[in-house]
Each structure stands twice: as C-alpha cells, then as structure tokens.
Design a protein around this motif. Structure first.
Motif, PDB file in Angstrom:
ATOM      1  N   CYS A   1     -35.323   6.297  12.280  1.00 53.94           N
ATOM      2  CA  CYS A   1     -34.132   6.961  11.746  1.00 53.94           C
ATOM      3  C   CYS A   1     -34.312   8.478  11.728  1.00 53.94           C
ATOM      4  O   CYS A   1     -33.386   9.232  12.059  1.00 53.94           O
ATOM      5  N   LEU A   2     -35.508   8.927  11.355  1.00 51.20           N
ATOM      6  CA  LEU A   2     -35.760  10.366  11.311  1.00 51.20           C
ATOM      7  C   LEU A   2     -35.618  11.011  12.683  1.00 51.20           C
ATOM      8  O   LEU A   2     -35.133  12.146  12.796  1.00 51.20           O
ATOM      9  N   LEU A   3     -36.023  10.321  13.725  1.00 52.10           N
ATOM     10  CA  LEU A   3     -35.927  10.890  15.075  1.00 52.10           C
ATOM     11  C   LEU A   3     -34.481  11.144  15.486  1.00 52.10           C
ATOM     12  O   LEU A   3     -34.227  11.953  16.380  1.00 52.10           O
ATOM     13  N   THR A   4     -33.537  10.495  14.848  1.00 48.34           N
ATOM     14  CA  THR A   4     -32.132  10.741  15.179  1.00 48.34           C
ATOM     15  C   THR A   4     -31.642  12.059  14.580  1.00 48.34           C
ATOM     16  O   THR A   4     -30.659  12.631  15.057  1.00 48.34           O
TER      17      THR A   4
ATOM     18  N   TYR B   1     -28.564   7.140  23.423  1.00 44.04           N
ATOM     19  CA  TYR B   1     -28.275   7.141  21.987  1.00 44.04           C
ATOM     20  C   TYR B   1     -28.790   8.419  21.335  1.00 44.04           C
ATOM     21  O   TYR B   1     -28.070   9.084  20.572  1.00 44.04           O
ATOM     22  N   LEU B   2     -30.040   8.789  21.626  1.00 41.73           N
ATOM     23  CA  LEU B   2     -30.615  10.000  21.041  1.00 41.73           C
ATOM     24  C   LEU B   2     -29.865  11.246  21.523  1.00 41.73           C
ATOM     25  O   LEU B   2     -29.650  12.186  20.756  1.00 41.73           O
ATOM     26  N   HIS B   3     -29.476  11.254  22.789  1.00 37.45           N
ATOM     27  CA  HIS B   3     -28.713  12.380  23.324  1.00 37.45           C
ATOM     28  C   HIS B   3     -27.412  12.550  22.529  1.00 37.45           C
ATOM     29  O   HIS B   3     -27.019  13.676  22.177  1.00 37.45           O
TER      30      HIS B   3
ATOM     31  N   ARG C   1     -25.054  16.652  18.163  1.00 39.46           N
ATOM     32  CA  ARG C   1     -24.463  17.071  16.887  1.00 39.46           C
ATOM     33  C   ARG C   1     -25.309  18.134  16.186  1.00 39.46           C
ATOM     34  O   ARG C   1     -24.863  18.718  15.191  1.00 39.46           O
ATOM     35  N   LEU C   2     -26.519  18.344  16.666  1.00 43.37           N
ATOM     36  CA  LEU C   2     -27.447  19.263  16.008  1.00 43.37           C
ATOM     37  C   LEU C   2     -27.416  20.634  16.659  1.00 43.37           C
ATOM     38  O   LEU C   2     -27.282  20.757  17.876  1.00 43.37           O
TER      39      LEU C   2
ATOM     40  N   ALA D   1     -30.462  18.815  23.698  1.00 46.34           N
ATOM     41  CA  ALA D   1     -30.230  17.373  23.563  1.00 46.34           C
ATOM     42  C   ALA D   1     -30.765  16.598  24.755  1.00 46.34           C
ATOM     43  O   ALA D   1     -31.365  15.527  24.596  1.00 46.34           O
ATOM     44  N   GLN D   2     -30.577  17.116  25.948  1.00 43.86           N
ATOM     45  CA  GLN D   2     -31.012  16.419  27.155  1.00 43.86           C
ATOM     46  C   GLN D   2     -32.531  16.278  27.185  1.00 43.86           C
ATOM     47  O   GLN D   2     -33.067  15.179  27.375  1.00 43.86           O
TER      48      GLN D   2
END
Length: 314
Positions: free
Chosen positions: A81-84, A20-22, A27-28, A33-34
């Motif tokens: 939520c912030l960690l996303t 999910y976080l990946h 998008r950032l 991301a990995q």
C-alpha cells in the motif's frame, strides 16, 4: 471479498502492476510516474505475494505460530500500500523498524489484556499511519491490549459476556442516518451541542439533528462509505459502532489497531516461550479466548481492509 481477491490476482504481473502504479503515481507531484512504476512493479508484486502467502499459511498453521505469520503478512501488505503513495519507499533505514515497542513482561501475574504497547517516533507504524491514513499526530503514547480489542466490533460478544459495553451500534455503512442513545452524553461529559461538534469532523456534513428523551438522530448529506475511527464496522453486516465511553474515543483506522495488537502478540510468540506455551496448553487466563478470537478475526479482516484500500485507488 471475491472482487478484491480477483483484483489482487490481477495485479500479479509486471504489466498490470506497472500500469496500476503508473496510475497511482500520476496523481503525485514531482514523480516520474513512468520510471518509478517500472522500478517498483516487481517489489510491489512481491510485497503482495509474500503478504498473501503469510496469511494463507497462517490460516493453516497451529494457532501457536499464527501471530508471527499474520504480523509479517500484514507488514508486507502495508508496504505494498505504501508503494502506491510513496514511490521512493523506504527513504531511510529508520523506516524499517516496527515503530512500536512492548514493555518487558513481568514474570508474575502477567495479563495480556492489561499489557501495553508504546508508539515510537520512527519506524513503519508512524510512517504508514501518516502516509496511508493522514495521522501525523497520535492521540495516545501507549495503549492497553484490552482497550484496543474493545474497539473491534467482532469482539463485542466476548465483552458482552463480561457485561462490558464498549461499543454502541449507531448506524450502517452506506446509510446517511446515525442514532446515538442520549445516555452517551453522560459518559462523554458533554452537552448535545458539544457532542455533535466532537463527531462532526468524522462524518459527512449533517443535514439535520433530531433529539428526544432516548436518542440523538442525525441525517447526513451523504452516506458513510468507509468506517474510520472513531466509527468501526462489523464486516459481516456493515453495522457501524461508536465507543460508548470518552476514554475509548480513539479516532484511528482499524488497520492501525490490528497492527498494534499483532505486534505485541508476535513478540510474545517469539520471545516469551514459557508464557505463550502455557497459554495454549493449560489456558489459564481469560487472555486465551480473546487472543484466539482476535487471531480468527485478523486473518480475514486485514487482507480485506488493505485489499480494499488498494482497490479504491485503481
């Protein structure tokens, strides 16, 4: 809510949280991301788990203790939520502060409804306001508890009993029709054209506007899918509301409102033992029913709103 609860349960493993976080981090810009998704997945899981446990235990606890449990439950869910969006959160120790202050309580004639909270420049509140809801500038420096509570649709019955009309029903979520009483132009001190311009930035593009002696009717090119200030939604029936007075026009999401109220309640709960104890034992002031109703509301609505925020990113 069942769909969101299932989704939050789904995230309670390293494999699903990392995936999910990946997905979020792809998008950032300028983010590995990995690597960051592996680095953050356990923290993300614990933020979610601890937040949900605070709420679960809060619902079972004596109302005397609920503000602290709900406030820290909310803090943990906000951090998840912030960690996303912020893979390196917290970037500094300054972000660990609450970001809000409450004035020192006066010993006599204290009223919770008249009490105020003040926004600080640093800390969690301004940080999550900016990065979760794109609110870099705050439309106020301080606000009273009564003015904040008056923006929550589920609190309308209490204000109605005081003959105070603070919110007006103007439509429904997932509808592309809005309807405002023409009397709102007087309370906002605006012409019809100026009022339309004022709200245009908070709704999808307008298809047409029709006005008679009683109502301003607006058809939008797309339905309103999310209630963001100055529009607020009742979770039970998806009814949309709008502030009845210019002074109450506050274009911030409901999550930010709950945070400010819960912060102040948690401070009273922790540091004003005599006043807090009297509130629940003798119920001397009108503060009591407003606080009890808010605690019942926030216990379910904030996990729903923040869970919905996370679900929308998947």
């Amino acid at each position: 809510m069942n769909e969101i609860n299932t989704f939050l349960t789904y995230l309670q493993s390293q494999q699903t949280a990392q995936k999910y976080l990946h997905h979020c981090y792809q998008r950032l810009e300028d983010t590995d991301a990995q690597n960051r998704s592996y680095e953050n997945c356990n923290t993300f899981i614990y933020y979610l788990d601890h937040g949900q446990r605070f709420y679960e235990n809060g619902r079972k606890a004596d109302p005397l203790l609920q503000p602290v449990l709900y406030f820290y439950g909310m803090v943990h869910l906000v951090k998840a939520c912030l960690l996303t969006k912020r893979p390196y959160y917290p970037e500094s120790a300054a972000l660990l502060a609450h970001g809000v202050t409450a004035r020192k309580r006066k010993k006599k004639n204290y009223s919770f409804l008249k009490d105020e909270v003040k926004i600080q420049h640093n800390g969690l509140y301004p940080y999550f306001s900016e990065h979760l809801f794109s609110h870099k500038k705050h439309p106020f420096e301080k606000k009273s508890m009564e003015s904040l509570l008056a923006l929550l649709p589920e609190m309308i019955p209490l204000f109605d009993l005081q003959k105070k009309v603070e919110l007006l029903p103007v439509g429904k979520l997932y509808s592309n029709l809005l309807q405002f009483p023409t009397t709102i132009l007087d309370s906002y001190h605006l012409t019809e054209k100026a009022f339309i311009n004022k709200i245009s930035g908070y709704v999808p593009d307008m298809k047409y506007v029709d006005t008679d002696d009683n109502y301003i009717r607006i058809e939008l090119t797309a339905p309103i899918k999310e209630a963001n200030g100055p529009f607020y939604a009742n979770r039970a029936d998806s009814q949309l509301f709008f502030p009845s007075r210019r002074e109450q026009f506050l274009p911030i999401p409901e999550v930010m409102i709950h945070y400010l109220i819960l912060y102040n309640l948690s401070m009273l709960c922790r540091y004003e033992a005599e006043w807090w104890g009297d509130l629940f034992s003798t119920k001397p002031e009108i503060d009591y029913p407003f606080i009890r109703c808010f605690l019942q509301l926030t216990a379910d609505k904030i996990p729903f709103l923040l869970g919905k925020y996370l679900y929308a990113l998947h």
